[in-house]
Design an enzyme around this catalytic site. Sequence first.
Site, PDB file in Angstrom:
ATOM      1  N   LYS A 120       0.843  -1.209   0.000  1.00 57.65           N
ATOM      2  CA  LYS A 120       0.000   0.000   0.000  1.00 57.65           C
ATOM      3  C   LYS A 120       0.872   1.250   0.000  1.00 57.65           C
ATOM      4  O   LYS A 120       0.616   2.215  -0.719  1.00 57.65           O
ATOM      5  CB  LYS A 120      -0.944  -0.025   1.213  1.00 57.65           C
ATOM      6  CG  LYS A 120      -2.061  -1.051   1.067  1.00 57.65           C
ATOM      7  CD  LYS A 120      -2.844  -1.287   2.361  1.00 57.65           C
ATOM      8  CE  LYS A 120      -3.822  -2.459   2.167  1.00 57.65           C
ATOM      9  NZ  LYS A 120      -4.500  -2.860   3.414  1.00 57.65           N
ATOM     10  N   GLN A 164      -5.208  -2.019   9.655  1.00 60.01           N
ATOM     11  CA  GLN A 164      -4.916  -3.276   8.968  1.00 60.01           C
ATOM     12  C   GLN A 164      -5.487  -4.441   9.769  1.00 60.01           C
ATOM     13  O   GLN A 164      -5.148  -4.627  10.931  1.00 60.01           O
ATOM     14  CB  GLN A 164      -3.402  -3.417   8.768  1.00 60.01           C
ATOM     15  CG  GLN A 164      -2.994  -4.627   7.948  1.00 60.01           C
ATOM     16  CD  GLN A 164      -3.436  -4.530   6.485  1.00 60.01           C
ATOM     17  OE1 GLN A 164      -3.383  -3.461   5.875  1.00 60.01           O
ATOM     18  NE2 GLN A 164      -3.890  -5.639   5.929  1.00 60.01           N
ATOM     19  N   ASP A 187     -11.912   2.078   3.904  1.00 64.44           N
ATOM     20  CA  ASP A 187     -12.206   0.646   3.760  1.00 64.44           C
ATOM     21  C   ASP A 187     -13.717   0.400   3.647  1.00 64.44           C
ATOM     22  O   ASP A 187     -14.128  -0.688   3.249  1.00 64.44           O
ATOM     23  CB  ASP A 187     -11.652  -0.135   4.968  1.00 64.44           C
ATOM     24  CG  ASP A 187     -10.296  -0.764   4.678  1.00 64.44           C
ATOM     25  OD1 ASP A 187      -9.974  -0.945   3.480  1.00 64.44           O
ATOM     26  OD2 ASP A 187      -9.562  -1.064   5.634  1.00 64.44           O
TER      27      ASP A 187
END
Lengths: 360, 360
Positions: A120, A164, A187
């Site tokens: 990322k 994460q 997200d």
Amino acid sequence: MAVVWHKWLRKSILSPFSSRAFSTLKSNPSQQIIKSPPLLSHDLPDVWTSNSMHCDPPSIGECYNERRARVIDGKSMAAKIIAGIGGEVIRMQESIGKVPGLAVILVGERKDSETYVRNKRKACEEAGINFVMTKLLNNCTEDEVCEALLRYNENPSVHGILVQLPLPHHLDEEKILNVLNLEKDVDGFHPVHMGNLAMSGREPLFIPCTPKACIELLVRSDVEIMGKNAVVIGRSNIVGLPASLLLQRHHATVSTVHAFTKNPEHITSEADIVVTAAGVPNLVRGNWLKPGAVVIDVGTYPIEDPSFEQGYRLLGDVCYEEAVMVASAITPVPGGVGPMTIAMLLSNTLDSAKRAYNFG
Amino acid sequence: MAVVWHKWLRKSILSPFSSRAFSTLKSNPSQQIIKSPPLLSHDLPDVWTSNSMHCDPPSIGECYNERRARVIDGKSMAAKIIAGIGGEVIRMQESIGKVPGLAVILVGERKDSETYVRNKRKACEEAGINFVMTKLLNNCTEDEVCEALLRYNENPSVHGILVQLPLPHHLDEEKILNVLNLEKDVDGFHPVHMGNLAMSGREPLFIPCTPKACIELLVRSDVEIMGKNAVVIGRSNIVGLPASLLLQRHHATVSTVHAFTKNPEHITSEADIVVTAAGVPNLVRGNWLKPGAVVIDVGTYPIEDPSFEQGYRLLGDVCYEEAVMVASAITPVPGGVGPMTIAMLLSNTLDSAKRAYNFG
């Protein structure tokens, strides 16, 4: 397919939630009339049994199809998207002197999580998106995670925040994700985003990156979705569920297969589009697929392999060498959904920054 | 099944949302790379074509089954639940001197809406729940509806508020429902409730009443849901969608059929449980059903009939006289889902009052 869940169910019935529900029924007969069983049912983990960790290419006599499936090259598609985002970032910087910012919170030292975060970061750097990270120890407290989140919530140069996953078991994922500013939840995991994704006539601020990547891969491969039969294998909150909802918004007829499905092979074999996100290597064999089906393999199961640089390699849910002989198009693992997911994360971050700066 | 949507799609493409999206693509080539098609796709109305408004009982030679299906008597099951709620209300009043309160906002003079509201009021009276109502004229403004809502939001003796749908077309349903206090949204229509219903490990404050009624009818009829194939016909925000989500939480394998489904008969004929909420009289024929299937008919399509007291009667989605020869159990219309939906509304209102007063 055998399903191993009895032991868990027993545990579930003995869990605080369930035992409370059951004792209420016992002690208060009028409650029995009002809500006999818990109407949401019990959450049960989807425990799949895989056929094999290995899947060999079929022998010549077993080939189903003269032509191998087209490979959906997520890596090169993602690279194009990231280049496009890079162009937009430059345009933003030149016009208003700002760039999008992404913040990542990484707890612990899972090797796979570290690789994902590294990828990322690399993609952000390529696109000119500012990347910041907070690393916390495996034994950190919920408060420490929330404090880091709150700082990013208030930082106007951060437009996207992600925690994460998975988190270590002692941390309450729901509680932590609830702290996250809805407008920075790139997200798209908050229930309000999920509800807006589910409901027709509504639009979520963010679509979760992996399901969004699945649709992007289908659309860029000129696969028509409307009116097709789609099967989603797996029903996790972060992939299977939103993938089902998104395919339905594209007017596919969606069936969701999970570990309690009695005949997953049969249902899957009627699908024109199969999106599989069970996390079970080689679960989906060639004979599960309708000839000509399009297969999007979200599975990324890390297995140790010292011959690889990171010390592990990734296996998909699909027995690739079998599926490639039956399907018309298929994503490889790695190089399919993974890179496209990162591109979607950058796209969500760019959208968020544009919204924050009212930059069109 | 023919699907009539071309005209609408054309309108959709010309709509403000879509035309903006398309012109962006034209004027800004880098956008083309980032999001080629709208990833949520277009909302398209589900326009079904029914086989017939009438469905005759099959002739003797056509009977599929020697035994007629068991009739799931929603009316008597609901009566028991309402009596149980009444007992709880008395217990609440005796313990803390409070009763639950339900407020309804009714806009316009739709005959069917008036009947539904009358039935809700009657059930509340039976259970001892305080019922209040605001009636507004068909041409009222959004502000008038919102003002009524805000008053009920702030009224501590009101624990459930519902806006009777559908609203006249000039009112923005989403905007109005967003004003509603989440803790009093006994219909459970807010996206955050829907998201929490969809996501495993989460619990919504309220489950929408009609899907909750479907599950309650199945459970009270001793129909096992876990591991069964379930088909939900229709995908409305208020019934089809939450019914699919709820059946999945009960570990059924759920397929959602809608007007863009190419082979609805075939998919439906593989289901052990069919929940139909298309609003199309006699859509589901006997030959759509697997022998022994359980059928929950949510359809309530009013057709004028001066021989009935209210001037109309209700038709379900299912061709009852055919289905009753194939299914093992079926809900009648009326007398099936309708009364149970009202019982669930009262149950949600009671739950809300208990939460408000912290009364166990």
